[in-house]
Design a protein around this motif. Structure first.
Motif, short mmCIF file in Angstrom:
data_model
loop_
_atom_site.label_atom_id
_atom_site.label_comp_id
_atom_site.label_asym_id
_atom_site.label_seq_id
_atom_site.Cartn_x
_atom_site.Cartn_y
_atom_site.Cartn_z
N UNK A 4 2.74 12.00 -1.12
CA UNK A 4 3.51 11.83 -2.34
C UNK A 4 3.46 10.39 -2.83
N UNK A 5 3.63 9.44 -1.92
CA UNK A 5 3.58 8.03 -2.31
C UNK A 5 2.22 7.66 -2.87
N UNK A 6 1.17 8.26 -2.33
CA UNK A 6 -0.19 7.93 -2.78
C UNK A 6 -0.49 8.43 -4.18
N UNK A 7 0.36 9.32 -4.72
CA UNK A 7 0.16 9.71 -6.12
C UNK A 7 0.41 8.52 -7.05
N UNK A 8 1.03 7.47 -6.53
CA UNK A 8 1.30 6.27 -7.33
C UNK A 8 0.23 5.19 -7.18
N UNK A 9 -0.84 5.48 -6.43
CA UNK A 9 -1.93 4.52 -6.28
C UNK A 9 -2.88 4.66 -7.47
N UNK A 10 -3.07 3.58 -8.21
CA UNK A 10 -3.91 3.63 -9.41
C UNK A 10 -5.00 2.56 -9.33
N UNK A 11 -6.08 2.80 -10.05
CA UNK A 11 -7.22 1.88 -10.06
C UNK A 11 -7.46 1.38 -11.48
N UNK A 12 -7.73 0.09 -11.58
CA UNK A 12 -8.08 -0.51 -12.86
C UNK A 12 -9.12 -1.60 -12.61
N UNK A 13 -10.30 -1.41 -13.20
CA UNK A 13 -11.40 -2.37 -13.05
C UNK A 13 -11.72 -2.66 -11.59
N UNK A 14 -11.71 -1.60 -10.78
CA UNK A 14 -12.08 -1.74 -9.38
C UNK A 14 -10.98 -2.21 -8.46
N UNK A 15 -9.82 -2.55 -9.01
CA UNK A 15 -8.69 -3.04 -8.22
C UNK A 15 -7.63 -1.94 -8.10
N UNK A 16 -7.07 -1.79 -6.91
CA UNK A 16 -6.06 -0.77 -6.67
C UNK A 16 -4.68 -1.40 -6.56
N UNK A 17 -3.70 -0.70 -7.13
CA UNK A 17 -2.33 -1.20 -7.10
C UNK A 17 -1.39 -0.01 -7.22
N UNK A 18 -0.08 -0.30 -7.08
CA UNK A 18 0.93 0.74 -7.23
C UNK A 18 1.44 0.73 -8.66
N UNK A 19 1.57 1.90 -9.24
CA UNK A 19 2.05 1.94 -10.63
C UNK A 19 3.57 1.83 -10.71
N UNK A 20 4.27 2.06 -9.60
CA UNK A 20 5.72 1.87 -9.59
C UNK A 20 6.04 0.41 -9.34
N UNK A 21 7.19 -0.03 -9.82
CA UNK A 21 7.62 -1.41 -9.65
C UNK A 21 8.40 -1.52 -8.34
N UNK A 22 7.67 -1.82 -7.27
CA UNK A 22 8.29 -1.84 -5.94
C UNK A 22 9.37 -2.91 -5.83
N UNK A 23 9.17 -4.05 -6.48
CA UNK A 23 10.15 -5.13 -6.39
C UNK A 23 11.48 -4.70 -6.99
N UNK A 24 11.44 -4.06 -8.14
CA UNK A 24 12.67 -3.62 -8.79
C UNK A 24 13.34 -2.50 -7.98
N UNK A 25 12.54 -1.58 -7.45
CA UNK A 25 13.10 -0.49 -6.65
C UNK A 25 13.79 -1.05 -5.41
N UNK A 26 13.11 -1.99 -4.73
CA UNK A 26 13.69 -2.58 -3.53
C UNK A 26 14.99 -3.33 -3.85
N UNK A 27 14.99 -4.06 -4.95
CA UNK A 27 16.16 -4.87 -5.31
C UNK A 27 17.36 -4.00 -5.68
N UNK A 28 17.10 -2.80 -6.20
CA UNK A 28 18.19 -1.95 -6.69
C UNK A 28 18.35 -0.68 -5.86
#
Length: 327
Positions: free
Chosen positions: A229-253
């Protein structure tokens, strides 16, 4: 309360609808936008265009989810009711903008902003888990926008339930994925790291669980589902992979997300709390608070359904919504 082990099901992967989409559709590869935390953000959404004139249905997903979670449900409801259906990405999720703030008041303001943009004066608001809390907050603070309310497997009660969310978030933040590799390879690499990083926290998690009288260890099948389920948030742009969710904001709140705003207002409109019979998210202990805030609420349970009712029992879920609309 929104335990991560319950946020997983095979039906959560993005489903491309066959009915017509327009207006708010955004390419999944679109770059993440950032927004000021002091004002509502412009949410991304999909519209499934019904031919009827009845009040549109608006679906709000849960934590780490996206608007695609309800695509198949939306398609079926368009066909069976003729109503227009919207599925919406919450801020810091899907393709909606990232912002440091992630509270239910802010997410309710975002929804109001979207409905105003689309000239929707009233809607039937249907929210699952985190989305259910956003839906409740909207109904309690902006009741004129909500003709009917459906809250899916969550309650307005304050939560004290221990979760492993912080461990998964930490693992996602620490993950390192090579560039310019096939997506399938990136997913395997990400899953391997997620498994290893989360496992390192298991002992600490179990010690906490023992102190709180809970079981801290998920079985391998549950852990695998969590990772998928978490891996559904893994996205690729120009060969680079990142998370589309804002982990910093989720962690903070995270504490705020697991809780619920203390509100003294009341929503008198027709309300359905729809729980999974195999889920503990709506318990009898929650009934007094539900009745206080939502005096017209009906509480129902779908047999053999977990937290992900719409994925476990989609036909029963759809039938329950249609019956509620007709009541």
């Amino acid at each position: 309360m929104i335990a991560l082990c319950r946020l997983v099901h095979r039906g959560l992967l993005s489903i491309r609808p066959s009915c017509r989409l327009f207006a708010g559709q955004v390419d999944a590869a679109a770059p993440v936008r950032t927004a000021s935390s002091s004002s509502p953000v412009s949410l991304t959404y999909d519209v499934f265009d019904g031919k009827g004139e009845s009040t549109p249905l608006v679906f709000l997903h849960g934590l780490f989810g996206s608007k695609s979670n309800f695509h198949s449900i939306a398609k079926s409801l368009v066909q069976r009711t003729g109503r227009k259906v919207l599925t919406v990405d919450a801020r810091n999720h899907g393709n909606s903008p990232h912002t440091p703030e992630l509270t239910y008041e802010a997410m309710a303001a975002d929804l109001k902003h979207l409905l105003n943009q689309l000239h929707i004066e009233k809607c039937v608001l249907i929210g699952h888990s985190m989305g259910g809390k956003t839906a409740m907050t909207t109904a309690l603070t902006q009741p004129s926008l909500v003709e009917r309310l459906v809250v899916v497997d969550i309650s307005p009660a304050q939560t004290t339930t221990r979760t492993n969310f912080r461990y998964y978030i930490q693992a996602m933040q620490e993950m390192k994925i090579s560039t310019d590799i096939p997506r399938s390879t990136a997913r395997r690499m990400a899953e391997d790291q997620l498994r290893r990083l989360v496992k390192a926290n298991e002992q600490r998690s179990e010690l906490e669980a023992e102190r709180e009288g809970e079981s801290g260890r998920l079985n391998e099948s549950q852990e695998h589902s969590v990772r998928q389920f978490l891996l559904t948030n893994l996205v690729e742009e120009n060969g680079h992979y990142s998370w589309r969710v804002n982990l910093e904001a989720i962690a903070a709140h995270l504490e705020e997300i697991m809780s619920f705003p203390r509100l003294d207002s009341v929503y008198d409109g027709p309300t359905l709390f729809l729980g999974g019979a195999s889920s503990a998210y709506i318990s009898s202990d929650d009934y007094p608070e539900i009745q206080r805030l939502f005096p017209s609420a009906d509480i129902q349970y779908i047999p053999d359904a977990s937290h992900w009712i719409h994925a476990d029992k989609p036909l029963d879920f759809i039938s329950s919504i249609i019956s509620f609309l007709q009541s």
